[in-house]
Design an enzyme around this catalytic site. Structure first.
Site, short mmCIF file in Angstrom:
data_model
loop_
_atom_site.label_atom_id
_atom_site.label_comp_id
_atom_site.label_asym_id
_atom_site.label_seq_id
_atom_site.Cartn_x
_atom_site.Cartn_y
_atom_site.Cartn_z
CE LYS A 34 -3.82 1.96 2.30
NZ LYS A 34 -5.10 2.29 0.97
N GLY B 281 6.34 1.09 5.81
CA GLY B 281 7.30 -0.06 5.30
C GLY B 281 7.19 0.25 3.41
CB CYS B 282 4.70 0.83 1.08
SG CYS B 282 4.24 -1.04 1.66
CB THR B 283 7.01 5.76 2.87
OG1 THR B 283 5.75 5.79 2.11
CG2 THR B 283 8.03 6.87 2.33
CB ALA C 186 8.81 4.16 -2.92
#
Length: 155
Positions: free
Chosen positions: A41, A46-48, A51
């Site tokens: 998401k 974590g995804c930030t 990325a």
């Protein structure tokens, strides 16, 4: 859950819309090495982290001949916002029906804080110039993943 991919498998082709509104096809990238990473998401911690690690490593990955594509079940407008907020310089692709994640074995049962649910499994698949899987990693940890990947790929 769909079977996970292994080195030597043919990478499933896909056609997805990017945050920029472009259609991206894996088959159009034949002849170059592609890192396809799946994340749950946009704009979550974590995804930030993951990325931004890809963004910060993009020059060395490109120099080693890799193209990076991020794939999530987020709608295009969420990807547009995430790209802008984090100044991401590689395509994020919307897989809202998670058909691509399923084809890559990146969708299925997972545990988060002891709770079992179905969803996207943080995964990375490296596709070689001929469209075959060179490396497939599942249940990766966001923090430090890109550095470990770069080391494994010699990038």
């Amino acid at each position: 859950m769909t079977a996970q991919l292994s080195p030597g498998d043919s990478a499933p082709d896909f056609e997805l819309v990017s945050a920029a509104g472009d259609t991206v096809r894996l088959s159009d990238l034949r002849g170059s090495k592609v890192i396809v990473y799946f994340y749950p998401k946009a704009s979550t911690p974590g995804c930030t982290t993951e990325a931004c690690d890809f963004r910060d490593s993009l020059d060395s990955l490109k120099a080693a001949g890799f193209t990076v594509l991020g794939v999530s079940p987020d709608p295009v407008d969420s990807l547009q916002a995430f790209t802008g907020e984090q100044q991401l310089t590689f395509p994020l692709l919307s897989d809202q029906d998670h058909s691509v994640a399923e084809a890559y074995g990146a969708w299925g049962e997972k545990k988060n804080y002891g709770k079992v649910s179905e969803g996207l499994i943080r995964s990375t698949v490296v596709v070689d110039e001929q469209g075959s899987v060179e490396l497939a990693q599942y249940n990766v940890k966001a923090t430090g993943h890109v550095a470990r990947l770069r080391e494994k790929l010699g990038a």
